[in-house]
Motif scaffolding. Structure first.
Motif, PDB file in Angstrom:
ATOM      1  N   ILE A 122       0.846  -1.200   0.000  1.00 39.25           N
ATOM      2  CA  ILE A 122       0.000   0.000   0.000  1.00 39.25           C
ATOM      3  C   ILE A 122       0.883   1.252   0.000  1.00 39.25           C
ATOM      4  O   ILE A 122       1.972   1.247   0.590  1.00 39.25           O
ATOM      5  CB  ILE A 122      -0.949  -0.020   1.232  1.00 39.25           C
ATOM      6  N   ASP A 123       0.410   2.299  -0.676  1.00 35.74           N
ATOM      7  CA  ASP A 123       1.089   3.595  -0.653  1.00 35.74           C
ATOM      8  C   ASP A 123       0.778   4.246   0.704  1.00 35.74           C
ATOM      9  O   ASP A 123      -0.345   4.701   0.946  1.00 35.74           O
ATOM     10  CB  ASP A 123       0.566   4.451  -1.819  1.00 35.74           C
ATOM     11  N   ILE A 124       1.780   4.258   1.585  1.00 42.63           N
ATOM     12  CA  ILE A 124       1.554   4.692   2.963  1.00 42.63           C
ATOM     13  C   ILE A 124       1.009   6.125   3.017  1.00 42.63           C
ATOM     14  O   ILE A 124       0.170   6.452   3.871  1.00 42.63           O
ATOM     15  CB  ILE A 124       2.886   4.618   3.765  1.00 42.63           C
ATOM     16  N   SER A 125       1.442   6.970   2.082  1.00 42.84           N
ATOM     17  CA  SER A 125       1.012   8.373   2.128  1.00 42.84           C
ATOM     18  C   SER A 125      -0.495   8.504   1.869  1.00 42.84           C
ATOM     19  O   SER A 125      -1.116   9.494   2.260  1.00 42.84           O
ATOM     20  CB  SER A 125       1.794   9.195   1.104  1.00 42.84           C
ATOM     21  N   LYS A 126      -1.077   7.463   1.236  1.00 41.66           N
ATOM     22  CA  LYS A 126      -2.531   7.521   0.955  1.00 41.66           C
ATOM     23  C   LYS A 126      -3.339   6.718   1.970  1.00 41.66           C
ATOM     24  O   LYS A 126      -4.545   6.543   1.814  1.00 41.66           O
ATOM     25  CB  LYS A 126      -2.802   6.985  -0.458  1.00 41.66           C
ATOM     26  N   TYR A 148       2.137   4.996  12.101  1.00 41.63           N
ATOM     27  CA  TYR A 148       1.595   5.860  11.039  1.00 41.63           C
ATOM     28  C   TYR A 148       0.662   6.901  11.662  1.00 41.63           C
ATOM     29  O   TYR A 148      -0.571   6.795  11.568  1.00 41.63           O
ATOM     30  CB  TYR A 148       0.857   5.000  10.000  1.00 41.63           C
ATOM     31  N   PRO A 149       1.231   7.931  12.287  1.00 46.74           N
ATOM     32  CA  PRO A 149       0.396   8.900  13.022  1.00 46.74           C
ATOM     33  C   PRO A 149      -0.569   9.665  12.131  1.00 46.74           C
ATOM     34  O   PRO A 149      -1.566  10.197  12.633  1.00 46.74           O
ATOM     35  CB  PRO A 149       1.423   9.850  13.662  1.00 46.74           C
ATOM     36  N   HIS A 150      -0.334   9.693  10.820  1.00 49.44           N
ATOM     37  CA  HIS A 150      -1.248  10.418   9.933  1.00 49.44           C
ATOM     38  C   HIS A 150      -2.508   9.600   9.632  1.00 49.44           C
ATOM     39  O   HIS A 150      -3.476  10.131   9.094  1.00 49.44           O
ATOM     40  CB  HIS A 150      -0.552  10.742   8.603  1.00 49.44           C
ATOM     41  N   PHE A 189      -7.342   0.779   3.890  1.00 48.83           N
ATOM     42  CA  PHE A 189      -6.682  -0.493   4.211  1.00 48.83           C
ATOM     43  C   PHE A 189      -7.562  -1.238   5.209  1.00 48.83           C
ATOM     44  O   PHE A 189      -7.927  -0.686   6.255  1.00 48.83           O
ATOM     45  CB  PHE A 189      -5.291  -0.222   4.808  1.00 48.83           C
ATOM     46  N   ILE A 190      -7.925  -2.471   4.874  1.00 54.65           N
ATOM     47  CA  ILE A 190      -8.690  -3.316   5.807  1.00 54.65           C
ATOM     48  C   ILE A 190      -7.841  -4.535   6.113  1.00 54.65           C
ATOM     49  O   ILE A 190      -7.366  -5.230   5.204  1.00 54.65           O
ATOM     50  CB  ILE A 190     -10.065  -3.711   5.228  1.00 54.65           C
TER      51      ILE A 190
END
Ligand SMILES: C[S@@+](CC[C@H](N)C(=O)[O-])C[C@H]1O[C@@H](n2cnc3c(N)ncnc32)[C@H](O)[C@@H]1O
Length: 366
Positions: A122-126, A148-150, A189-190
């Motif tokens: 997965i694209d972490i930024s999304k 991943y605090p965002h 993300f699930i």
């Protein structure tokens, strides 16, 4: 869905064990993602009788912590505490002993994946909205929130056993994941891990995940085939251990909840419409018998979680489904414990990881 964030129980054990397990993971550098090598048996280390005394020791002290009592009125059966919401549908207890075991098993699962929480690309930024299906003690959700605090992480479960001191981006709900899903926004993300013996309708669960993903979002399922086996014939069909696990899995099947969903996950994902589906099988030795240091460590932790969990796995299924007396179960488990302490037994079972992506152009309900 019921938000119980102000009312759920305190679990010092879960948090302490989570810290211990994570600290152990943090000490070692991240290893490569394990790749299936199914044709080559795991090499056995040259353990001499007696060498195994310390590694096959029942001492669980490194994983335990002082406990606080629950404030919720969960039913007690066979001296173990069980979930109250939709009572009876899940066969394992939710008490502190089981929470410690779940947190230790989290350490084994991440360790066996090269110290990773998930494998999908997965694209972490999304990754803004994340759902953890059947979160248990919430240890995976909390680790995700820290890392991943965002992202906003939501974990749901039948039991309110998650600790209250969680990162601000982590939230828990009491929910039955087999009831209709009513989320106000899709997820990026699930994640769903270790729901063997929990789920009555896997295809429905996986298709719910598909429907509740944003286009291009990812789902990852990590689960077991809990049938024990050996590659060198050391786990004999007539052994107590083989008889115990095979009977246990049969009892779970009688309840309509698959104890071995792992090998089927890939097919469920494809059938639900996922693309870019990948699957890995990872062998989990039971005990520190492999020569390979990584597998030895996985095996040692796995052995501890099994020894810790024998009664939890067995009591409801043997007594309520098969009609055994509690004393009879305890006698059988005594034999199983003795066999599992034998370094000559090279038993194992399989952990499976399958992930896939929702089509970027899908026109689902989301
Ligand atoms: C073996 S634990 C795994 C916990 C967590 N996923 C992990 O990997 O650490 C299974 C969890 O699923 C929960 N569970 C079982 N059936 C469920 C259901 N129908 N809805 C929500 N949670 C469920 C149980 O309460 C338990 O906490």
């Amino acid at each position: 869905m019921t938000d119980y964030s102000d009312t759920h129980t305190t679990s010092a054990a879960a948090a302490a064990a989570a810290g211990t397990a994570q600290a152990q993971l943090d000490q070692s550098p991240r290893s490569p993602i394990p790749v299936e090598d199914s044709d080559r048996p795991i090499e056995v280390d040259d353990l001499q009788p007696g060498d195994g005394d310390s590694v096959y020791d029942d001492d669980f002290s490194t994983f335990t912590a002082s406990l606080t009592s629950s404030v919720l009125n969960y039913p007690i059966e066979h001296g173990r505490r069980y979930h109250a919401f939709r009572a009876g549908i899940y066969c394992l207890p939710n008490d502190e002993l089981e929470q410690e075991r779940l947190d230790l098993t989290h350490a084994v699962m991440t360790k066996s994946l090269g110290d990773r929480l998930f494998l999908c690309p997965i694209d972490i930024s999304k990754m803004q909205r994340v759902l953890d299906i059947g979160t248990g003690t919430g240890i995976w959700a909390i680790a995700m929130g820290d890392e991943y605090p965002h992202a906003q992480i939501l974990g749901n479960d039948l039991s309110a056993i998650q600790p209250p001191w969680v990162p601000p981006n982590v939230k828990f709900e009491i929910d039955d994941v087999e009831c209709p899903w009513v989320y106000e926004a899709p997820f990026d993300f699930i994640f769903c891990r270790y729901m063997a013996t929990s789920i009555a309708d896997w295809p429905k669960l996986v298709s719910n995940a598909y429907d509740n993903l944003a286009p291009g979002g990812w789902a990852e399922f990590q689960d077991f085939d809990l049938q024990y086996y050996s590659e060198d014939g050391s786990l004999k069909p007539e052994s107590y251990t083989y008889q115990w696990i095979t009977t246990l899995l049969d009892a779970a099947r009688q309840t309509g909840r698959d104890p071995c969903p792992g090998p089927k996950l890939e097919g469920y994902l494809r059938d639900a419409g996922f693309i870019n589906v990948e699957h890995r099988r990872i062998r989990w030795p039971i005990g520190p018998w492999p020569r390979d240091p990584h597998l030895k460590e996985v095996g040692m932790y796995n052995w501890h979680q099994i020894m810790q969990g024998l009664e939890a796995f067995s009591l409801r299924l043997y007594c309520q489904v098969l009609g055994w007396k509690e004393e009879e179960v305890m006698v059988l488990l005594g034999h199983v414990r003795n066999e599992l302490r034998n370094p000559g037994l090279h038993a194992q079972f399989d952990f499976h990881v399958s992930y896939g992506q929702k089509k970027p152009s899908s026109k689902g309900k989301n």
